[in-house]
Structure formats: structure tokens, C-alpha cells
Design a protein around this motif. Structure first.
Motif, PDB file in Angstrom:
ATOM      1  N   ILE A 185       0.826  -1.390  -0.117  1.00  0.00           N
ATOM      2  CA  ILE A 185       0.167  -0.034   0.055  1.00  0.00           C
ATOM      3  C   ILE A 185       1.097   1.474   0.223  1.00  0.00           C
ATOM      4  O   ILE A 185       2.253   1.252   0.441  1.00  0.00           O
ATOM      5  CB  ILE A 185      -0.777  -0.122   1.429  1.00  0.00           C
ATOM      6  N   VAL A 199      -3.820  -9.663  -0.396  1.00  0.00           N
ATOM      7  CA  VAL A 199      -4.761  -9.006   0.588  1.00  0.00           C
ATOM      8  C   VAL A 199      -2.824  -8.724   1.688  1.00  0.00           C
ATOM      9  O   VAL A 199      -2.239  -8.053   2.358  1.00  0.00           O
ATOM     10  CB  VAL A 199      -5.245  -8.805   1.942  1.00  0.00           C
ATOM     11  N   GLY A 202       0.138  -5.961   1.519  1.00  0.00           N
ATOM     12  CA  GLY A 202       0.034  -4.168   1.250  1.00  0.00           C
ATOM     13  C   GLY A 202       0.808  -3.810   2.704  1.00  0.00           C
ATOM     14  O   GLY A 202       0.959  -3.075   2.078  1.00  0.00           O
ATOM     15  N   ASP A 203       0.897  -4.871   3.673  1.00  0.00           N
ATOM     16  CA  ASP A 203       2.837  -4.146   4.037  1.00  0.00           C
ATOM     17  C   ASP A 203       3.652  -4.759   3.129  1.00  0.00           C
ATOM     18  O   ASP A 203       4.749  -4.359   4.191  1.00  0.00           O
ATOM     19  CB  ASP A 203       2.185  -4.442   5.480  1.00  0.00           C
ATOM     20  N   ASN A 408       4.373 -13.443  11.665  1.00  0.00           N
ATOM     21  CA  ASN A 408       2.716 -12.814  11.723  1.00  0.00           C
ATOM     22  C   ASN A 408       1.866 -14.550  11.206  1.00  0.00           C
ATOM     23  O   ASN A 408       0.685 -14.049  10.348  1.00  0.00           O
ATOM     24  CB  ASN A 408       2.371 -12.377   9.958  1.00  0.00           C
TER      25      ASN A 408
ATOM     26  N   LYS B  65      -3.933 -11.371  13.549  1.00  0.00           N
ATOM     27  CA  LYS B  65      -3.475 -11.051  12.225  1.00  0.00           C
ATOM     28  C   LYS B  65      -3.555 -10.337  11.502  1.00  0.00           C
ATOM     29  O   LYS B  65      -4.710  -9.243  10.883  1.00  0.00           O
ATOM     30  CB  LYS B  65      -4.614 -11.785  11.516  1.00  0.00           C
ATOM     31  N   THR B  66      -2.097  -9.811  11.709  1.00  0.00           N
ATOM     32  CA  THR B  66      -1.690  -8.054  11.457  1.00  0.00           C
ATOM     33  C   THR B  66      -2.060  -7.790   9.890  1.00  0.00           C
ATOM     34  O   THR B  66      -1.928  -8.828   8.825  1.00  0.00           O
ATOM     35  CB  THR B  66      -1.020  -7.000  11.825  1.00  0.00           C
ATOM     36  N   GLY B  67      -1.851  -6.845   9.295  1.00  0.00           N
ATOM     37  CA  GLY B  67      -1.768  -6.887   7.863  1.00  0.00           C
ATOM     38  C   GLY B  67      -3.050  -5.365   7.688  1.00  0.00           C
ATOM     39  O   GLY B  67      -3.695  -5.468   7.662  1.00  0.00           O
ATOM     40  N   ALA B  68      -2.308  -4.468   5.702  1.00  0.00           N
ATOM     41  CA  ALA B  68      -2.902  -4.167   5.587  1.00  0.00           C
ATOM     42  C   ALA B  68      -4.090  -2.760   6.599  1.00  0.00           C
ATOM     43  O   ALA B  68      -5.017  -3.088   5.759  1.00  0.00           O
ATOM     44  CB  ALA B  68      -3.776  -4.402   4.937  1.00  0.00           C
ATOM     45  N   ALA B  69      -3.535  -2.335   6.709  1.00  0.00           N
ATOM     46  CA  ALA B  69      -4.429  -1.471   8.129  1.00  0.00           C
ATOM     47  C   ALA B  69      -5.714  -2.658   8.665  1.00  0.00           C
ATOM     48  O   ALA B  69      -6.383  -1.476   9.262  1.00  0.00           O
ATOM     49  CB  ALA B  69      -4.764   0.080   7.430  1.00  0.00           C
ATOM     50  N   VAL B  72      -6.747  -7.660   6.180  1.00  0.00           N
ATOM     51  CA  VAL B  72      -6.139  -8.978   6.364  1.00  0.00           C
ATOM     52  C   VAL B  72      -6.617  -9.526   7.407  1.00  0.00           C
ATOM     53  O   VAL B  72      -7.378 -10.855   6.931  1.00  0.00           O
ATOM     54  CB  VAL B  72      -4.541  -9.241   7.056  1.00  0.00           C
TER      55      VAL B  72
END
Lengths: 509, 324, 147
Positions: A185, A199, A202-203, A408, B65-69, B72
Motif C-alpha cells: 500500500i 491482501v 499490503g504491507d 505474522n 492477524k495483522t496487515g494492510a491496516a 488482513v
């Protein structure tokens, strides 16, 4: 000065309590473990153990979490040296010369130098933290996007010194890394770039999968099928300790690494990963035998390992003095403080002297504990090299997978690591360096964000970089470096041309 | 003999189906938090999980479960089995992300109607803070200055289309002012930027700025809430100042995937209600300086829908910035 | 003559062109206000130049065939095993997937005895699970029957 000593006395009285000692020890052990395991880095370790700290007192909690953080910096060098797998992102540079030293039979020496360098850096930086926290923190706050941009640009210049061999090829790899860093993103506009609907991208790709893949998995791919497997080394006890020459060669790099790491660590932002990269480049530049780098130069291990340890203390400066998170790890530690009802902020040192000074004192103790843990373990770890490679590499693959997955909980990360592993293998065969890719991937999003933020702040005026004192100075410094290099490069070129007629004359004589 | 067996079988079936119905929950539940540990969502989720464990008599584990603000984790729960064993603790960004996706013409990572709202746990009002040395002593001065110098006053945020950005956008459109937005990668860096003097203002949740206000480094000008913030009683709300459309909360709510059976949802709502009243939970939230605002069922749905609409409007108004 | 540098340089050029193609939908912005497409395109241009330079000057590098690709076959097998791990991790769970992968590598690829290989693989797979999932509390995926 007297007041500081008094406070330190208070701190030690807190830190030497059995409960606090115990939690510091637990933190150090877990930290070393987390550091040794490839991929799982201090952030993952701290995040996972954060819930476990909720039942503890604030001091115990923060002492344990800090132990994990700097303990991981001790352990991270172990797999880097023994198996060329980075224990965490900051240990990537140690993989290069540390592993080369191991292949030459100097694994014990490398591990010992890494441990001792980490200890010296850790201790000295805690002293600096103690004495300089408030004024330094104020200075660090003045680093805004333009200053970041200037600093990171200098970091890019550093890339030029990171590897030997063809400058063009290293630059190309750096640009490749920069491009890989573009995935994800876009923070300034909200666009998903090159993510193809996944998705999890994204990071971005993530430093850990890239580093573990390019170094760990690629190493296995390149070595497993060799007809002559890597020698099983049987190191003797004598050979475990560094020789006198190796000690001498590591003194200055440790000193420089400590200072450099601390300064870089103070700056809020994830810049502290860069400390080991910068240290490596500086050592290479200042060394009298730059050709040793990549083949097992002691300075290439001593410098980066000291830098990443003192960067962790540097990271605590804004956190403790101002209550401002200077990166994801201090952010988690601040949250831990909040949960315990300690409000982090500029008044923390005044309102909670027992906590602050106890924390500082326990860092001294922690560093000692880690030295005591790691040095004897050198003998144990080195025995890993006795395991036949055909059994070792499946285990390495397993640890890489778990390490990357653990960050993650995402299989996408494991895929990324594997793809990077294949890429790293091909690049090695074709004679391209892979370290610049990692640095490029780390720097790219930061540089781009800093540039665009600066332009957003100044409404599009590029003057902002020059009109602000700190960024102007940094840019001037960078320009001076480039100019100096151009001059010396040209000078060398002229010299070379002048020498030819002399040689010809000589031959004719 | 056959009849006995048949009756036995029938009884067993009835018993097992009845058991299945009130056997929820019969195994551990995962509470998915789509944000990294240590953040607002995570720190709210943990006391909730512990308190609900006591009611449901089954372990409730927090899974990050992190990611993409947040996208995710939210996508993960939206597509998981609606059996009540996977729950989501989401922040208000749950309404923003699908709108942003629509704006960019992307297939959305998830949509809001893939979730069944269970309960609202907390609703942090956002506060407008500036540095103590800034020339604006009240919100009125700030807004007037912004009107005089459009686009000159800068503010930081946790990211584009993020909660802190949307709060400021709502204010801008309500007050008719134009501010300069400098996005940062997260709430922490946004606060650092304000403290360092690189931007002029910030919309922030109360928890992180209260210590700075107490230490005299920052000044709070106004709040985006319905009522004044308990810890800052002298700070007016934008509603009081005449800008009722500037209402924004960083709220945290419990969601389950759509299609979760109604009796399970009812049990969850009840558990949430009891959990919120638990004294340990209250102490934990107090430590975080997060006021508990509990809504459930139809009330939460109303709140959620109104908030979602406000945010969707806001996102549409912002549009795609590079097109400006 | 296909040298390593010619191959590498050309590959980089192709990648640069690919990036430029993929960035066509991202707005470029202006010099004063770079958009999301600005940097990727800029970097791609630089990469194109550098890759071209490497390929152009790469005549003196070793030939690709001469580099020695003896271990490539085994590398491919290992990559295959890694792919299997990725597919299996969340469907079969960590322990079963790792058991299978390690067993394959140690028994079939490295040709150790079956019993020893099984013991080794099981010890590593289950041991690491215990270390990470139970001790370090890193949730690892479980497979059918909660294994």
C-alpha cells in the motif's frame, strides 16, 4: 553527577532484587532463543510474551521485555555465523563475514567476538542512555521527514561501499531491492502497488522473509547438492577463542559500531536496522585490508554486531525520555507500561524514578547475564557444525519456515521467503551480490515516504531540504562524500594512465 | 427390540441436537485482532477476552492477524466459518476499508455486510491537539486561522483514509476549512511528528496524548464526541461549538461472521454484556484511559450504520487525492 | 556467447520493462507532488539503464554453462519440498507437513535408513512444534484431528 550516582544506587537496589533478576534472566534467555531462531525476531518475541506480562508488576514486565529485545541482538549472530542464516534482520551483515570466518575454522572466534562486542556496546550504550537521555531525546524529535530523507539518502550512498566487485552490479541489485520495497500500500495515496489482489502483500514483502530467503534458503539451495559436502569441522577448544591479532582487529570496529549504532538508534523510526549495514560499510571503508571483507574480516563481524546492540539502547532514549515510540518494538513496550497503569511520557523519569533507574540498572545486569550465557554457549553452538550437512540442511529449512511463519502467522510470508530463496540462488550463480537487495528493500518505502511527506509539508517546495539545518547539513555531508569519491576515482584513473608509460620504460630497461 | 433401538436412537438424536444447541461454546474461541500487539485494538481485546472467558467457561484466545491496516484480519474473519468460534474485534476502520477499495475500483477485501455485529465495547472520542507553544488557545481560533490561511496548517495522521485522517476530514467539511494532510505510518509516528514540530495539529485518541497534555507539552482544543471527555472536562466538543457533523469515535466492537446462528449470537451478546460489567475488566480499561461504552443488538446496529454512513461520505468526499 | 552478466543484465532489463508496464495505471503525479507511480517508474528506468550496462559490458564474464550447475537438480527438489510445505502447512497442519517434508528429504533424497530418518523427522517436527507452539506460544497451524 552525584545525583546520577545516587539514582543509579536506587536503580541497582531495585534491579538486584531476586524477582527482578529472575525476570531479567527469563527475558535474556528467551531473547537469546528468539535471536538464535532464524526469522523470529525480537518484535515477534516481545509481542508473543506481552500478554504473559500482564500479571507482573510494571518493573518486572518492562525488564523482561527489554531483556528479550537486547538478548535477541546477542543471539542473532549465532545462526548468522554458523549457517549463514540471519537470526533477525539486523544480523544480515554478520552472515557475510561471520560465515566466512566459520568456514575458515574460526567460528568460535567469530561467536566470541560477536558476544564480547555486543557486551561492550550494550554496556557503553546504557551508560550513554543514562547520562544523555533527556537532551538527546529532544534532539531526536527534531528529525522530521526532510531529515529522514537526507539520512536515508546517505544510507543509500553507504550501499556503494557494502560490497566488493563490480559497482554497477551492486547498484543494480540495490535498485532491485528498492523496487521490491515498492510492493504494498502506498502510504501517501492509498493505492495498492503490485499486490495483485493479495491482501497480505499490503504491507510489502517484509524484511524477514526477504532476508531469510535470500540468505538462509538460498544458502541451502546452493550447498545441499554439492558433490563434496561442506567439511564437517571439528573445532578444538583452543581454537574457540580469538587470537591476539583478531582481538586487535576488533577493538576499533567495536568502538565505532557502538557510537554509530547508538546515534542511529536514537532517531525515531525503524532506522535502527540500518545501523549494522552502516557499520559494515564504514568498517570496510576505513579498513586497511578492504579486500578481506567478504572472506572473513574480523571487523565485518565486530562492527555490525556492536552497532545493532547499541542501537537497541538508543531506541529506548525517546521511549523513556519522552514517551514516544521510536519504532514498533518500543511501541509494544510503551503499551506494556500503559497496561500496568504507568503513563509513559516526558514525566516518566521524574514520576517513576524507581522504574526508570531500575530499568537502566537491570540493563547492566542483563548484559552481564547475556555475556555469561553466550560465551560458554559458543562451545556448544560450535558443535552444530559437526552435524553432517545432509542432516543439517533439512533442519535449517524447517527453522527458516517456522521463523518466517511465526512473524505474522501467514503462509504468504513463507512463499515469499521461498521465492526469494530461489532468486538468491540464481543470483549467486550468476555472480551478483544479494546483500544490497535487503538494504534496498528496507530503505525504499522509507525514502519514498520521507520525500513525499516532506513535499506534503512544504507544499511541493524542494527548498525544505536545504532550509532546515539538520537535513541541510546531512545533504551537504553526502554531497561532499560523493565529490571526494569522484575526485579520488578520477585521480586513480589519471595515475593509472600515467603509470603505463613508466612501466613500459621499466620493461624496456 | 427394534422399537427399543429406534426409540433409543431417536432419544439420542434429540439429546445430541439439544446438546449441540446449548453446547456452544464447546471448544476454545479465537478473538481475532487485526492490529499488532500493543495497539488500541489489541489492548482492548485482551481484557474483553479474559472477561468473556469467565462467562462462556471456555478459553477465549486473542489472535493477532495483522496487515494492510487491518484488512488482513478482517478478511480472515469475514471468510471463516460462521459457527461462533471465530470472532473479530474491529475498530471503526472496518467501515472505511471497503469504501476505500470502492474508491480505487478494487474488488473489496471484504464488505461490511459479511459481519454480524455483536456489541460495541468502547468508543474513544478523538481529541484535537496542538503543541503548547502554538498560537491557538481555543478551537475557534484554530478554525478561524485555518479559514484565513487555507491549506497552510498541517496535521499528521496514522495513514491515508485511516481513523485519524477521517476525523480531521469530517471537521474540515463541517467547518468549511482546508488543512494540509501529512500521512504517517501509524499513530505513534504521527504523535512524534506533532511533538517534534513537523506538523501543527493532530486528531488523536485520548490514551496516548493525555500524559503529554498533563506534562504541558500539548494542548487539547476540542473533542469529536457526543459528550466531553471525562479526563478533560474543560475541553468542549465540536458539537457544542456548532459543528455537529464533526462526530467521530475510534470505537472497538465485537463482530461475528454473518450467518452465525442466532442463539450463538444471543449468547455472545449476553457474554459481552456481563463481561463489560466485570470489575477486573473495568480496572483494565481505566488503566488504558479508555471509557467503556457498551451497546448491543439493535442499538449497536443503529450506531454502526450511522457511523458507517458518515465515514463512507467522508471517504467519498476525500476522493482520490492525486486527482485534485 | 551467453555469459552470466549478459543473462543477468538482460533479465534485469526485462524486469524493469515489466515494472513500467505494471505501473501504467498508477498516477505519476508531478515533480512537486510525486504520485504512487513516480518512484516505481523512476527506479525501473534506472534499473533498465544499469541492467543494460551490465549486459553490454558482460562479455568477459564466465559463461553460464561453465558456472557449474551440478547442485541445481537437488536445489529444484528442495524447492519442490518447500512448495509442498507451503501448501500443506494450513491444510495438514504443521506437524504432519513437516514430518512429510523432512522424511522426504532425509530418507529419499539423502538416502538414510528409513527408521533413522523417520525418527529424525518425527523428533524435529514434533520437537519444534513443542518449542514454538507450547513454550513460545507461537500459534502453529493444526491439521486434521487437531494434530
Amino acid at each position: 553527577m552525584v545525583e546520577t550516582l545516587q539514582n543509579l544506587g536506587l536503580g541497582f537496589s531495585v534491579a538486584l532484587q531476586p524477582a527482578v533478576l529472575l525476570y531479567a534472566f527469563v527475558g535474556c534467555v528467551v531473547g537469546t532463543l528468539v535471536g538464535v531462531l532464524p526469522g523470529v525476531g525480537p518484535l515477534a518475541g516481545i509481542s508473543l510474551l506481552l500478554p504473559a506480562t500482564f500479571g507482573l508488576t510494571a518493573t518486572n514486565a518492562i525488564v523482561m521485555l527489554a531483556g528479550i529485545y537486547y538478548g535477541a541482538m546477542y543471539g542473532g549472530s549465532t545462526t548468522s555465523i554458523l549457517m549463514r542464516i540471519p537470526g533477525e534482520a539486523a544480523s544480515v551483515m554478520t552472515c557475510i563475514d561471520g560465515y566466512a570466518m566459520a568456514r575458515k575454522g574460526r567460528a568460535g572466534a567469530a561467536l566470541a567476538i560477536a558476544a564480547i562486542g555486543s557486551f561492550i556496546a550494550g554496556t557503553v550504550s546504557v551508560v550513554a542512555l543514562m547520562l544523555l537521555a533527556p537532551p538527546l531525546a529532544g534532539f531526536a524529535l527534531r528529525f522530521g521527514p526532510p531529515e529522514y530523507f537526507a539520512l536515508l539518502l546517505l544510507g543509500l550512498l553507504v550501499l556503494a561501499y557494502m560490497s566488493g566487485g563490480s559497482m554497477v552490479k551492486s547498484l543494480a541489485m540495490a535498485v532491485l531491492g528498492l523496487l521490491l520495497g515498492m510492493i504494498g500500500i502506498d502510504q501517501m495515496s492509498g493505492y495498492f502497488r503490485f499486490a495483485y489482489g493479495v491482501v497480505e502483500l499490503g504491507d510489502g514483502l517484509g524484511v524477514v522473509p526477504i532476508a531469510v530467503g535470500l540468505f538462509g534458503i538460498a544458502e541451502v539451495l546452493a550447498t545441499a547438492g554439492q558433490e563434496v559436502p561442506p567439511q564437517v569441522l571439528k573445532p578444538k577448544l583452543r581454537e574457540l577463542l580469538p587470537s591476539r591479532r583478531e582481538w586487535r582487529e576488533s577493538v576499533m570496529p567495536i568502538g565505532r559500531g557502538t557510537v554509530l549504532g547508538f546515534l542511529i538508534g536514537i532517531i525515531p523510526g525503524s532506522a535502527h536496522i540500518i545501523s549494522s549495514f552502516v557499520s559494515y560499510a564504514v568498517e570496510r571503508r576505513l579498513s586497511r585490508h578492504p579486500e578481506e571483507f567478504g572472506q572473513g574480516a574480523v571487523a565485518g563481524v565486530a562492527g555490525p554486531e556492536s552497532a545493532n546492540n547499541s542501537a537497541t539502547s538508543g531506541a529506548f532514549v525517546p521511549m523513556l525520555a519522552l514517551g514516544v515510540p521510536s519504532g514498533p518494538i518500543p511501541a509494544v513496550m510503551l503499551a506494556a507500561l500503559m497496561v500496568h497503569g504507568v503513563s509513559p511520557g516526558p514525566l516518566l523519569i521524574k514520576e517513576q524514578p524507581a522504574l526508570f533507574w531500575g530499568f537502566i540498572a537491570s540493563m547492566y545486569v542483563g548484559n552481564l547475564m547475556l555475556l555469561a550465557l553466550n560465551l560458554p554457549m559458543v562451545g556448544i553452538f560450535v558443535n552444530v557444525l559437526r552435524v553432517p550437512y545432509s542432516l543439517l540442511y533439512p533442519a535449517i529449512i524447517m527453522f527458516c519456515v517456522v521463523g518466517v511463519y511465526a512473524v505474522n502467522g501467514s503462509v504468504v510470508d513463507v512463499w515469499i521467503a521461498i521465492v526469494m530463496g530461489a532468486l538468491g540462488y540464481v543470483l549467486r550463480k550468476l555472480g551478483f551480490e544479494t546483500a544490497p537487495i535487503v538494504l534496498g528493500a528496507i530503505l525504499a518505502p522509507m525514502i519514498e515516504l520521507a520525500l513525499r511527506q516532506s513535499l506534503a509539508m512544504s507544499d511541493g517546495q524542494y527548498m525544505i531540504f536545504v532550509s532546515r539545518p539538520i537535513s541541510g547539513t546531512l545533504l551537504a555531508f553526502g554531497a561532499a562524500l560523493v565529490l571526494l569519491n569522484l575526485v579520488s576515482w578520477l585521480g586513480r584513473g589519471l595515475d593509472w594512465r600515467r603509470r603505463i608509460p613508466l612501466d613500459e620504460k621499466g620493461e624496456n630497461l | 427390540m427394534k422399537r427399543l433401538a429406534l426409540t433409543g436412537l431417536l432419544a439420542l438424536t434429540v439429546a445430541s441436537s439439544a446438546a449441540a444447541q446449548d453446547a456452544y461454546p464447546s471448544r476454545p474461541i479465537s478473538l481475532v485482532v487485526p492490529f499488532p500487539p500493543g495497539g488500541v485494538a489489541d489492548l482492548t481485546a485482551r481484557p474483553v477476552a479474559t472477561a468473556m472467558e469467565k462467562v462462556l467457561k471456555q478459553p477465549v484466545g486473542v489472535v493477532n492477524k495483522t496487515g494492510a491496516a487491518g484488512a488482513v484480519g478482517m478478511q480472515f474473519v469475514a471468510t471463516s466459518k460462521p459457527d461462533g468460534y471465530t470472532l473479530l474485534l474491529a475498530l471503526s476502520s472496518i467501515s472505511i476499508i471497503p469504501e476505500a477499495d470502492k474508491l480505487f475500483g478494487r474488488p473489496p477485501a471484504f464488505t461490511v455486510d459479511q459481519f454480524a455485529p455483536v456489541a460495541l465495547i468502547s468508543a474513544d472520542p478523538t481529541i484535537l491537539v496542538v503543541r503548547a507553544e502554538s498560537p491557538w488557545k481555543t478551537a475557534k481560533e484554530f478554525i478561524e486561522d485555518a479559514k484565513k490561511r487555507p491549506g497552510q496548517i498541517s496535521y499528521s495522521s496514522s495513514g491515508i483514509y485511516g481513523t485519524l485522517h477521517m476525523a480531521m476530514e469530517l471537521l474540515s467539511s463541517a467547518a468549511g476549512i482546508k488543512l494540509r494532510h501529512v500521512p504517517y505510518a501509524g499513530a505513534g509516528p504521527a504523535l512524534t511528528a506533532l511533538l517534534g514540530g513537523h506538523v501543527d495539529a493532530l486528531a488523536s485518541g485520548p490514551a496516548v496524548v493525555l500524559p503529554q497534555i498533563k506534562a504541558g507539552k500539548l494542548r487539547a482544543l476540542a473533542a469529536w464526541g457526543d459528550k466531553r471527555v471525562a479526563a478533560l472536562p474543560e475541553v468542549p466538543t465540536f458539537k457544542e461549538l456548532g459543528y455537529p457533523e464533526a462526530e467521530f469515535y475510534i470505537w472497538a466492537g465485537l463482530f461475528a461472521p454473518r450467518g452465525t446462528p442466532e442463539p450463538v449470537l444471543a449468547k455472545l451478546r449476553e457474554a459481552a454484556r456481563v463481561a463489560v460489567g466485570d470489575p477486573e475488566f473495568k480496572t483494565a480499561m481505566d488503566k488504558l484511559e479508555t471509557p467503556v461504552t457498551f451497546k448491543q443488538g439493535a442499538e449497536f446496529q443503529k450506531f454502526f450504520d450511522a457511523d458507517a454512513q458518515r465515514l463512507a461520505e467522508g471517504v467519498r468526499k476525500v476522493g482520490r487525492i492525486e486527482q485534485k | 556467447m551467453l555469459t552470466t552478466e549478459r543473462l543477468g543484465g538482460s533479465a534485469l532489463c526485462l524486469l524493469a520493462l515489466f515494472v513500467m508496464w505494471e505501473s501504467r495505471r498508477l498516477p505519476l503525479g508531478t515533480w512537486h507532488n510525486p504520485g504512487p507511480g513516480y518512484f516505481p517508474v523512476l527506479l525501473a528506468v534506472v534499473l533498465l539503464a544499469l541492467g543494460g550496462l551490465v549486459a553490454f559490458m558482460g562479455g568477459r564474464a564466465p559463461r553460464v554453462a561453465d558456472v557449474g550447475w551440478g547442485e541445481a537438480g537437488q536445489a529444484l527438489v528442495i524447492l519442490g519440498v518447500c512448495a509442498f510445505i507451503c501448501f500443506g502447512l494450513e491444510r495438514l497442519g504443521y506437524r504432519l507437513t513437516m514430518l512429510g517434508a523432512l522424511l522426504f528429504l532425509v530418507w529419499l533424497v539423502e538416502r538414510r535408513r528409513l527408521v533413522a530418518a523417520l525418527g529424525f523427522a518425527a523428533a524435529l517436527a514434533f520437537g519444534s512444534f513443542y518449542l514454538f507452539d507450547t513454550l513460545l506460544r507461537v500459534p502453529l497451524p493444526r491439521g486434521p484431528f487437531n494434530i
